[in-house]
Design a protein around this motif. Structure first.
Motif, PDB file in Angstrom:
ATOM      1  N   GLU A  71     -23.782 -13.888  27.575  1.00 30.35           N
ATOM      2  CA  GLU A  71     -24.659 -14.294  28.676  1.00 30.35           C
ATOM      3  C   GLU A  71     -25.658 -15.318  28.158  1.00 30.35           C
ATOM      4  OE1 GLU A  71     -27.904 -12.442  31.826  1.00 30.35           O
ATOM      5  OE2 GLU A  71     -26.680 -11.092  30.624  1.00 30.35           O
ATOM      6  N   THR A  72     -25.858 -16.370  28.925  1.00 34.08           N
ATOM      7  CA  THR A  72     -26.881 -17.347  28.583  1.00 34.08           C
ATOM      8  C   THR A  72     -28.232 -16.759  28.954  1.00 34.08           C
ATOM      9  OG1 THR A  72     -25.357 -19.174  28.969  1.00 34.08           O
ATOM     10  CG2 THR A  72     -27.702 -19.704  28.960  1.00 34.08           C
ATOM     11  N   ALA A  73     -29.085 -16.579  27.942  1.00 38.62           N
ATOM     12  CA  ALA A  73     -30.373 -15.914  28.140  1.00 38.62           C
ATOM     13  C   ALA A  73     -31.519 -16.907  28.327  1.00 38.62           C
ATOM     14  CB  ALA A  73     -30.675 -15.000  26.964  1.00 38.62           C
ATOM     15  N   GLU A  74     -31.484 -18.013  27.585  1.00 41.40           N
ATOM     16  CA  GLU A  74     -32.543 -19.021  27.654  1.00 41.40           C
ATOM     17  C   GLU A  74     -31.920 -20.389  27.445  1.00 41.40           C
ATOM     18  OE1 GLU A  74     -35.679 -18.264  24.804  1.00 41.40           O
ATOM     19  OE2 GLU A  74     -35.503 -16.104  25.104  1.00 41.40           O
ATOM     20  N   ALA A  75     -32.533 -21.387  28.062  1.00 39.88           N
ATOM     21  CA  ALA A  75     -32.053 -22.752  27.870  1.00 39.88           C
ATOM     22  C   ALA A  75     -33.197 -23.727  28.073  1.00 39.88           C
ATOM     23  CB  ALA A  75     -30.921 -23.061  28.851  1.00 39.88           C
ATOM     24  N   ASP A  76     -33.247 -24.712  27.200  1.00 38.30           N
ATOM     25  CA  ASP A  76     -34.172 -25.836  27.320  1.00 38.30           C
ATOM     26  C   ASP A  76     -33.366 -27.098  27.006  1.00 38.30           C
ATOM     27  OD1 ASP A  76     -36.365 -27.498  27.509  1.00 38.30           O
ATOM     28  OD2 ASP A  76     -37.188 -26.927  25.547  1.00 38.30           O
ATOM     29  N   PRO A  77     -32.547 -27.538  27.975  1.00 37.12           N
ATOM     30  CA  PRO A  77     -31.648 -28.664  27.734  1.00 37.12           C
ATOM     31  C   PRO A  77     -32.426 -29.930  27.374  1.00 37.12           C
ATOM     32  CG  PRO A  77     -31.149 -27.565  29.815  1.00 37.12           C
ATOM     33  CD  PRO A  77     -32.428 -27.003  29.318  1.00 37.12           C
ATOM     34  N   PRO A  78     -31.930 -30.717  26.463  1.00 37.18           N
ATOM     35  CA  PRO A  78     -30.754 -30.517  25.612  1.00 37.18           C
ATOM     36  C   PRO A  78     -31.115 -30.054  24.208  1.00 37.18           C
ATOM     37  CG  PRO A  78     -31.380 -32.802  25.514  1.00 37.18           C
ATOM     38  CD  PRO A  78     -32.414 -32.097  26.379  1.00 37.18           C
ATOM     39  N   ARG A  79     -32.197 -29.339  24.040  1.00 37.78           N
ATOM     40  CA  ARG A  79     -32.696 -29.001  22.701  1.00 37.78           C
ATOM     41  C   ARG A  79     -32.448 -27.560  22.255  1.00 37.78           C
ATOM     42  NH1 ARG A  79     -33.859 -33.645  20.721  1.00 37.78           N
ATOM     43  NH2 ARG A  79     -35.046 -35.057  22.012  1.00 37.78           N
ATOM     44  N   TYR A  80     -32.262 -26.635  23.191  1.00 38.93           N
ATOM     45  CA  TYR A  80     -32.253 -25.218  22.810  1.00 38.93           C
ATOM     46  C   TYR A  80     -31.385 -24.413  23.767  1.00 38.93           C
ATOM     47  CZ  TYR A  80     -34.143 -20.515  21.933  1.00 38.93           C
ATOM     48  OH  TYR A  80     -34.287 -19.185  21.646  1.00 38.93           O
ATOM     49  N   LEU A  81     -30.671 -23.438  23.189  1.00 34.40           N
ATOM     50  CA  LEU A  81     -29.831 -22.542  23.976  1.00 34.40           C
ATOM     51  C   LEU A  81     -29.789 -21.193  23.260  1.00 34.40           C
ATOM     52  CD1 LEU A  81     -27.691 -22.259  26.312  1.00 34.40           C
ATOM     53  CD2 LEU A  81     -25.992 -22.833  24.573  1.00 34.40           C
ATOM     54  N   LYS A  82     -30.007 -20.120  24.012  1.00 34.14           N
ATOM     55  CA  LYS A  82     -29.925 -18.776  23.445  1.00 34.14           C
ATOM     56  C   LYS A  82     -28.947 -17.963  24.274  1.00 34.14           C
ATOM     57  CE  LYS A  82     -32.596 -14.617  22.377  1.00 34.14           C
ATOM     58  NZ  LYS A  82     -33.929 -13.997  22.438  1.00 34.14           N
ATOM     59  N   THR A  83     -28.044 -17.283  23.577  1.00 27.80           N
ATOM     60  CA  THR A  83     -27.081 -16.405  24.234  1.00 27.80           C
ATOM     61  C   THR A  83     -27.188 -15.003  23.654  1.00 27.80           C
ATOM     62  OG1 THR A  83     -25.325 -16.947  22.662  1.00 27.80           O
ATOM     63  CG2 THR A  83     -25.461 -18.296  24.662  1.00 27.80           C
ATOM     64  N   VAL A  84     -26.762 -14.034  24.457  1.00 25.13           N
ATOM     65  CA  VAL A  84     -26.708 -12.646  24.030  1.00 25.13           C
ATOM     66  C   VAL A  84     -25.268 -12.182  24.228  1.00 25.13           C
ATOM     67  CG1 VAL A  84     -27.550 -10.316  24.482  1.00 25.13           C
ATOM     68  CG2 VAL A  84     -29.113 -12.255  24.649  1.00 25.13           C
ATOM     69  N   SER A  85     -24.716 -11.529  23.208  1.00 24.72           N
ATOM     70  CA  SER A  85     -23.334 -11.060  23.314  1.00 24.72           C
ATOM     71  C   SER A  85     -23.275  -9.541  23.243  1.00 24.72           C
ATOM     72  CB  SER A  85     -22.464 -11.673  22.211  1.00 24.72           C
ATOM     73  OG  SER A  85     -22.863 -11.216  20.953  1.00 24.72           O
ATOM     74  N   ARG A  86     -22.281  -9.008  23.939  1.00 18.63           N
ATOM     75  CA  ARG A  86     -21.989  -7.583  23.943  1.00 18.63           C
ATOM     76  C   ARG A  86     -20.480  -7.430  23.765  1.00 18.63           C
ATOM     77  NH1 ARG A  86     -25.789  -8.763  27.531  1.00 18.63           N
ATOM     78  NH2 ARG A  86     -24.422  -9.288  29.241  1.00 18.63           N
ATOM     79  N   GLY A  87     -20.063  -6.266  23.395  1.00 17.63           N
ATOM     80  CA  GLY A  87     -18.631  -6.026  23.192  1.00 17.63           C
ATOM     81  C   GLY A  87     -18.365  -5.795  21.721  1.00 17.63           C
ATOM     82  N   GLN A  88     -17.253  -6.314  21.229  1.00 18.59           N
ATOM     83  CA  GLN A  88     -16.886  -6.077  19.841  1.00 18.59           C
ATOM     84  C   GLN A  88     -17.746  -6.868  18.858  1.00 18.59           C
ATOM     85  OE1 GLN A  88     -12.642  -6.742  20.318  1.00 18.59           O
ATOM     86  NE2 GLN A  88     -12.313  -4.525  20.151  1.00 18.59           N
ATOM     87  N   LEU A  89     -18.457  -7.862  19.350  1.00 13.26           N
ATOM     88  CA  LEU A  89     -19.509  -8.537  18.589  1.00 13.26           C
ATOM     89  C   LEU A  89     -20.758  -8.495  19.457  1.00 13.26           C
ATOM     90  CD1 LEU A  89     -17.818 -11.742  17.112  1.00 13.26           C
ATOM     91  CD2 LEU A  89     -18.381  -9.615  15.933  1.00 13.26           C
ATOM     92  N   ALA A  90     -21.804  -7.889  18.947  1.00 15.09           N
ATOM     93  CA  ALA A  90     -23.042  -7.750  19.718  1.00 15.09           C
ATOM     94  C   ALA A  90     -24.164  -8.425  18.947  1.00 15.09           C
ATOM     95  CB  ALA A  90     -23.363  -6.280  19.949  1.00 15.09           C
ATOM     96  N   GLY A  91     -24.915  -9.248  19.648  1.00 15.28           N
ATOM     97  CA  GLY A  91     -26.028  -9.919  18.975  1.00 15.28           C
ATOM     98  C   GLY A  91     -26.542 -11.102  19.754  1.00 15.28           C
ATOM     99  N   THR A  92     -27.092 -12.047  18.997  1.00 20.44           N
ATOM    100  CA  THR A  92     -27.757 -13.201  19.580  1.00 20.44           C
ATOM    101  C   THR A  92     -27.254 -14.476  18.920  1.00 20.44           C
ATOM    102  OG1 THR A  92     -29.737 -11.868  19.903  1.00 20.44           O
ATOM    103  CG2 THR A  92     -30.019 -14.237  20.006  1.00 20.44           C
ATOM    104  N   GLY A  93     -27.038 -15.481  19.742  1.00 20.18           N
ATOM    105  CA  GLY A  93     -26.697 -16.807  19.238  1.00 20.18           C
ATOM    106  C   GLY A  93     -27.757 -17.792  19.680  1.00 20.18           C
TER     107      GLY A  93
END
Length: 161
Positions: A71-93
């Motif tokens: 899921e895309t959690a935060e965005a400040d185009p075109p400089r920053y993007l934060k995602t959150v993952s769930r499932g077999q890999l859980a964490g933050t990108g």
């Protein structure tokens, strides 16, 4: 399983807006990132995709597949993007982008833990395999995006740490 922290640095000779557009929209991954066997949109939202959700099937170079929801959690185009993952890999990108002349510098920080039963059972041996798998998958993404946006084969080599 323990938490992993990977930091990758990509250099792409393309405008920051173009690089950001592809990285922020997983629907484009099949065009340039061969490690993704499947991308299914779960919740489609307009740009900048905050709240958008996708299911990703990631193919490891070692034969296993991982399913995760991102899921895309935060965005400040075109400089920053934060995602959150769930499932077999859980964490933050976290993706951070900067323009230097004609080159976009993209830094991807992936903080993740495995919820994959096989990897967790074999953690003692899976740890170096998981790390190498990430390096190889990131390299494929970097090269693929370079090919797509630069219009020629990528010549930059990434060393395996």
């Amino acid at each position: 399983m323990k938490e992993y922290r990977f930091v990758d640095h990509w250099r792409i000779n393309a405008p920051i807006d173009e690089v950001y557009a592809h990285v922020s929209d997983p629907r484009t991954y099949s065009q340039w990132w061969p490690s993704y066997d499947g991308v299914r949109v779960l919740k489609d939202v307009p740009f900048p995709h905050i709240g958008g959700q996708v299911e990703l099937i990631v193919r490891s170079p070692f034969g296993y597949h991982l399913r995760l929801e991102v899921e895309t959690a935060e965005a400040d185009p075109p400089r920053y993007l934060k995602t959150v993952s769930r499932g077999q890999l859980a964490g933050t990108g976290i993706w951070e982008f900067a323009q230097e002349g004609d080159t976009t510098l993209a830094t991807w920080t992936w903080i993740v833990r495995s919820d994959h039963p096989m990897l967790n059972r074999l953690e003692w041996i899976a740890t170096p395999i998981f790390a190498l798998s990430h390096v190889l998958a990131s390299r494929k993404g970097h090269r693929g995006l370079k090919r797509l946006l630069e219009g020629e084969p990528a010549t930059e080599w990434l060393l395996i740490p």
